[in-house]
Design a protein around this motif. Sequence first.
Motif, PDB file in Angstrom:
ATOM      1  N   ALA A  61     -21.866   3.802   2.128  1.00 16.12           N
ATOM      2  CA  ALA A  61     -22.543   5.098   2.029  1.00 16.12           C
ATOM      3  C   ALA A  61     -21.555   6.190   1.624  1.00 16.12           C
ATOM      4  N   ASN A  62     -20.341   6.146   2.153  1.00 12.57           N
ATOM      5  CA  ASN A  62     -19.344   7.158   1.796  1.00 12.57           C
ATOM      6  C   ASN A  62     -19.000   7.117   0.317  1.00 12.57           C
ATOM      7  N   GLU A  63     -18.795   5.917  -0.234  1.00 11.11           N
ATOM      8  CA  GLU A  63     -18.521   5.775  -1.673  1.00 11.11           C
ATOM      9  C   GLU A  63     -19.689   6.313  -2.489  1.00 11.11           C
ATOM     10  N   ALA A  64     -20.892   5.997  -2.063  1.00  6.43           N
ATOM     11  CA  ALA A  64     -22.086   6.425  -2.791  1.00  6.43           C
ATOM     12  C   ALA A  64     -22.224   7.940  -2.781  1.00  6.43           C
ATOM     13  N   LEU A  65     -21.998   8.558  -1.649  1.00  8.44           N
ATOM     14  CA  LEU A  65     -22.085  10.013  -1.561  1.00  8.44           C
ATOM     15  C   LEU A  65     -21.061  10.662  -2.484  1.00  8.44           C
ATOM     16  N   ASP A  66     -19.866  10.130  -2.510  1.00 11.76           N
ATOM     17  CA  ASP A  66     -18.829  10.626  -3.407  1.00 11.76           C
ATOM     18  C   ASP A  66     -19.269  10.509  -4.869  1.00 11.76           C
ATOM     19  N   CYS A  67     -19.850   9.367  -5.223  1.00 10.56           N
ATOM     20  CA  CYS A  67     -20.340   9.167  -6.596  1.00 10.56           C
ATOM     21  C   CYS A  67     -21.412  10.193  -6.957  1.00 10.56           C
ATOM     22  N   CYS A  68     -22.320  10.439  -6.039  1.00 14.32           N
ATOM     23  CA  CYS A  68     -23.411  11.390  -6.292  1.00 14.32           C
ATOM     24  C   CYS A  68     -22.879  12.801  -6.535  1.00 14.32           C
ATOM     25  N   GLN A  69     -21.744  13.120  -5.953  1.00 15.80           N
ATOM     26  CA  GLN A  69     -21.171  14.450  -6.120  1.00 15.80           C
ATOM     27  C   GLN A  69     -20.329  14.564  -7.385  1.00 15.80           C
ATOM     28  N   ARG A  70     -19.876  13.436  -7.926  1.00 18.46           N
ATOM     29  CA  ARG A  70     -19.007  13.458  -9.105  1.00 18.46           C
ATOM     30  C   ARG A  70     -19.702  13.058 -10.403  1.00 18.46           C
ATOM     31  N   VAL A  71     -20.739  12.229 -10.308  1.00 13.40           N
ATOM     32  CA  VAL A  71     -21.353  11.623 -11.481  1.00 13.40           C
ATOM     33  C   VAL A  71     -22.847  11.925 -11.495  1.00 13.40           C
ATOM     34  N   ASN A  72     -23.389  12.190 -12.675  1.00 11.13           N
ATOM     35  CA  ASN A  72     -24.832  12.403 -12.803  1.00 11.13           C
ATOM     36  C   ASN A  72     -25.546  11.053 -12.673  1.00 11.13           C
ATOM     37  N   ILE A  73     -26.328  10.901 -11.615  1.00 17.80           N
ATOM     38  CA  ILE A  73     -27.042   9.656 -11.320  1.00 17.80           C
ATOM     39  C   ILE A  73     -28.531   9.885 -11.558  1.00 17.80           C
ATOM     40  N   ASN A  74     -29.187   8.925 -12.228  1.00 19.12           N
ATOM     41  CA  ASN A  74     -30.626   9.035 -12.474  1.00 19.12           C
ATOM     42  C   ASN A  74     -31.465   8.391 -11.379  1.00 19.12           C
ATOM     43  N   VAL A  75     -30.959   7.292 -10.793  1.00 21.08           N
ATOM     44  CA  VAL A  75     -31.692   6.579  -9.740  1.00 21.08           C
ATOM     45  C   VAL A  75     -30.679   5.955  -8.778  1.00 21.08           C
TER      46      VAL A  75
END
Length: 153
Positions: A65-79
């Motif tokens: 979950a921590n890695e995912a949250l970091d990704c969501c803040q750095r990268v534009n995610i569609n789904v």
Amino acid sequence: MTYNSMNGFGHDSFQENLISIDRSVSWRSLEKLRILVVDDNADDRELLALIIEQEGGEVVLAASANEALDCCQRVNINVLVSDICMPGEDGYTLIKKIRELSLPSQSQIPAIALSSSLSETYREQALTAGFQKYLLKPVDLDELIRAINELVT
């Protein structure tokens, strides 16, 4: 086609099953979509990545979950496609934190929960937490592709 990480596919069988996915349905294309796959099981992450990439999507992988949250803040995610039961912070906590992010492009990411639980309570809890879809493991790959498409159209 379904994949069960408990049983898995042998390499030859896996390749054969990938080829056998029905390609006649036009809604299947995931081109131009960046999909974040979150699962603590490396085999599940890799399988989902292969399927999504085969359908034209770009995949970002996270093991927690921590890695995912970091990704969501750095990268534009569609789904977002996330397992519910993970060690440390679970999928419920992840989606709640994503929904609390300050930018709408981050906080409103369409999200699919994955779980092996048939419990209606798990499903309701996932939808209440902020997921739009709840899919059972083993994942029916056609159902996953359909669910992603429904969330982005």
